[in-house]
Motif scaffolding. Sequence first.
Motif, PDB file in Angstrom:
ATOM      1  N   SER A 273       0.841  -1.200   0.000  1.00  0.00           N
ATOM      2  CA  SER A 273       0.000   0.000   0.000  1.00  0.00           C
ATOM      3  C   SER A 273       0.874   1.247   0.000  1.00  0.00           C
ATOM      4  O   SER A 273       1.838   1.330   0.761  1.00  0.00           O
ATOM      5  CB  SER A 273      -0.920   0.018   1.228  1.00  0.00           C
ATOM      6  N   VAL A 274       0.518   2.208  -0.856  1.00  0.00           N
ATOM      7  CA  VAL A 274       1.213   3.495  -0.916  1.00  0.00           C
ATOM      8  C   VAL A 274       0.160   4.577  -0.711  1.00  0.00           C
ATOM      9  O   VAL A 274      -0.801   4.670  -1.482  1.00  0.00           O
ATOM     10  CB  VAL A 274       1.932   3.701  -2.267  1.00  0.00           C
ATOM     11  N   SER A 275       0.322   5.392   0.316  1.00  0.00           N
ATOM     12  CA  SER A 275      -0.699   6.384   0.660  1.00  0.00           C
ATOM     13  C   SER A 275      -0.431   7.720  -0.019  1.00  0.00           C
ATOM     14  O   SER A 275       0.625   7.944  -0.623  1.00  0.00           O
ATOM     15  CB  SER A 275      -0.747   6.584   2.179  1.00  0.00           C
ATOM     16  N   THR A 276      -1.395   8.618   0.117  1.00  0.00           N
ATOM     17  CA  THR A 276      -1.250   9.964  -0.449  1.00  0.00           C
ATOM     18  C   THR A 276      -0.299  10.819   0.378  1.00  0.00           C
ATOM     19  O   THR A 276      -0.092  11.995   0.072  1.00  0.00           O
ATOM     20  CB  THR A 276      -2.613  10.656  -0.548  1.00  0.00           C
ATOM     21  N   GLY A 277       0.290  10.232   1.427  1.00  0.00           N
ATOM     22  CA  GLY A 277       1.352  10.937   2.143  1.00  0.00           C
ATOM     23  C   GLY A 277       2.623  11.042   1.334  1.00  0.00           C
ATOM     24  O   GLY A 277       3.498  11.856   1.638  1.00  0.00           O
ATOM     25  N   VAL A 278       2.746  10.244   0.271  1.00  0.00           N
ATOM     26  CA  VAL A 278       3.883  10.358  -0.648  1.00  0.00           C
ATOM     27  C   VAL A 278       3.655  11.582  -1.528  1.00  0.00           C
ATOM     28  O   VAL A 278       2.580  11.751  -2.114  1.00  0.00           O
ATOM     29  CB  VAL A 278       4.024   9.086  -1.506  1.00  0.00           C
ATOM     30  N   LYS A 279       4.669  12.439  -1.615  1.00  0.00           N
ATOM     31  CA  LYS A 279       4.535  13.695  -2.361  1.00  0.00           C
ATOM     32  C   LYS A 279       5.683  13.875  -3.340  1.00  0.00           C
ATOM     33  O   LYS A 279       6.752  13.259  -3.198  1.00  0.00           O
ATOM     34  CB  LYS A 279       4.498  14.878  -1.389  1.00  0.00           C
ATOM     35  N   LYS A 287      -1.868  11.378  -6.332  1.00  0.00           N
ATOM     36  CA  LYS A 287      -3.219  11.654  -6.805  1.00  0.00           C
ATOM     37  C   LYS A 287      -4.257  10.761  -6.140  1.00  0.00           C
ATOM     38  O   LYS A 287      -5.382  11.200  -5.826  1.00  0.00           O
ATOM     39  CB  LYS A 287      -3.271  11.488  -8.327  1.00  0.00           C
ATOM     40  N   SER A 288      -3.928   9.513  -5.921  1.00  0.00           N
ATOM     41  CA  SER A 288      -4.836   8.596  -5.237  1.00  0.00           C
ATOM     42  C   SER A 288      -4.011   7.501  -4.575  1.00  0.00           C
ATOM     43  O   SER A 288      -2.910   7.186  -5.026  1.00  0.00           O
ATOM     44  CB  SER A 288      -5.850   7.983  -6.217  1.00  0.00           C
ATOM     45  N   PRO A 289      -4.528   6.920  -3.485  1.00  0.00           N
ATOM     46  CA  PRO A 289      -3.783   5.841  -2.843  1.00  0.00           C
ATOM     47  C   PRO A 289      -3.620   4.668  -3.804  1.00  0.00           C
ATOM     48  O   PRO A 289      -4.469   4.433  -4.676  1.00  0.00           O
ATOM     49  CB  PRO A 289      -4.668   5.461  -1.649  1.00  0.00           C
ATOM     50  N   PHE A 290      -2.543   3.921  -3.619  1.00  0.00           N
ATOM     51  CA  PHE A 290      -2.290   2.763  -4.471  1.00  0.00           C
ATOM     52  C   PHE A 290      -2.139   1.527  -3.594  1.00  0.00           C
ATOM     53  O   PHE A 290      -1.494   1.564  -2.539  1.00  0.00           O
ATOM     54  CB  PHE A 290      -1.002   2.966  -5.277  1.00  0.00           C
TER      55      PHE A 290
END
Length: 335
Positions: A273-279, A287-290
Motif C-alpha cells: 500500500s502506498v498512501s497519499t502521504g507520498v509527495k 493523486k490517489s492511494p495505491f
Amino acid sequence: DRSLSVVREDGSFSVTGVTPAGGAAEVSTTSPVEVTFQRDVNKATVTASSFQVTAGGSPVTGALVGQGSRMSFLPTNAYPENATVAVSLTDGIKDLAGNALTPFNSSFTTLGSVAPTGLTLILNAPPALTNLASLTITGQTGANAVVTIAGGASPVTATSDGQGAFSAELALAANTLNAFTAQASLAGQSSPSVPFAVLQDALQPSVIAFALDGGDLLVDFDEGVDETTLSDATVALTVSGQPAAVNLSLELSGTRLRVTPSSPIGSNPALLSVSTGVKDLAGNALKSPFSKAFNGASTGEAFLAGDVYDDVSGLPLAGATVSLSGSAASAATGG
C-alpha cells in the motif's frame, strides 16, 4: 458505441522550447531551466547524464522535476555570476514509445554583481519550486519607493514603508516556469533590475506501474517523488496479513520506488500500500492511494495504469475496455 484510438509514434522527437531562452543574458543565478518537448517523455530516461547542465564548464548538481512534455532542472546551489550556463540534452531521453530525442544544446549567461550606486533593491530569495498559486515576495529598498515586478501571471507594484521594507503578492502561471524582473523607482531614480524565477508545479504524481523484481517490489511514478515522504507510514507491506519490515529506496531520478522486504515473501499472499502521504518535490500529494495484492511466487506479475480520454471531446472516458496484446495478453476495464 465508443471507439478507442491508439496513436503509434515512430521516429525521433525534438525540443520545442527552453527557458531561459538560448542566448539570454543577465539571468538570475538561481533560475531553474525548463524544457518543453515535442512529445511526452519517459521520466525514467531523464537523468543527470541525459539532461546535463554546466556552468563555466563545470557540472551543476540539481533536481529534475516535471510531467508529460515538460521537464525542469532546479540547481542545488546558485550558478556563478557572469557565467555561461550550458544545457545539453542527449538522445538518452526517450518518449513513451521508446523513440530517442534529437540532441539539443542551449546556453545563457548569468547576472553579474553590480556595485551599489543610488537606489538599490534587495529581494529575499523566493523558493525555486512551489505548488502554490501565488507567493509573497519581500525585500528592502529605499523608503517609500515603488517596486514593480513584471512577469508571472500578471505584473504587480508595491510601495515600501518608511524603513524601505516591502511585500508583494505574485500570481503564478500554472505548471510552468515563471520568470520575473523586479525594479524599484523613487524620485526619478531607478534601481538595477533584479531577475528571479519560480517553477510552479501543481500536478499530482500518480503510480503508473508495478512489478516484482526477484524479491523486491518496484513501484513506478509518472514523476519524481520526495524521498523524505517515504516511510513506514506512507508505504506499507503486509505478508499473510502481518506487517513486514522493508527498506525503501528511489531510483531513476526519483520515479521508481524499490521496496526490499527484510525477509523473503516466498509464496505467501502479500499486499503493498502506498498512501497519499507520498509527495513530489513541489509538495503535491499522490493523486490517489495505491494498493496491490499479489502472490510472492508470481515473480512475473506486473500491471500498467493510465487514463483513457474521448478522442472527440478530450474528456476522461469511464468504462472503457483496454486490451493489451503480447506474450501474456490480458484485458482490464476502467472505472
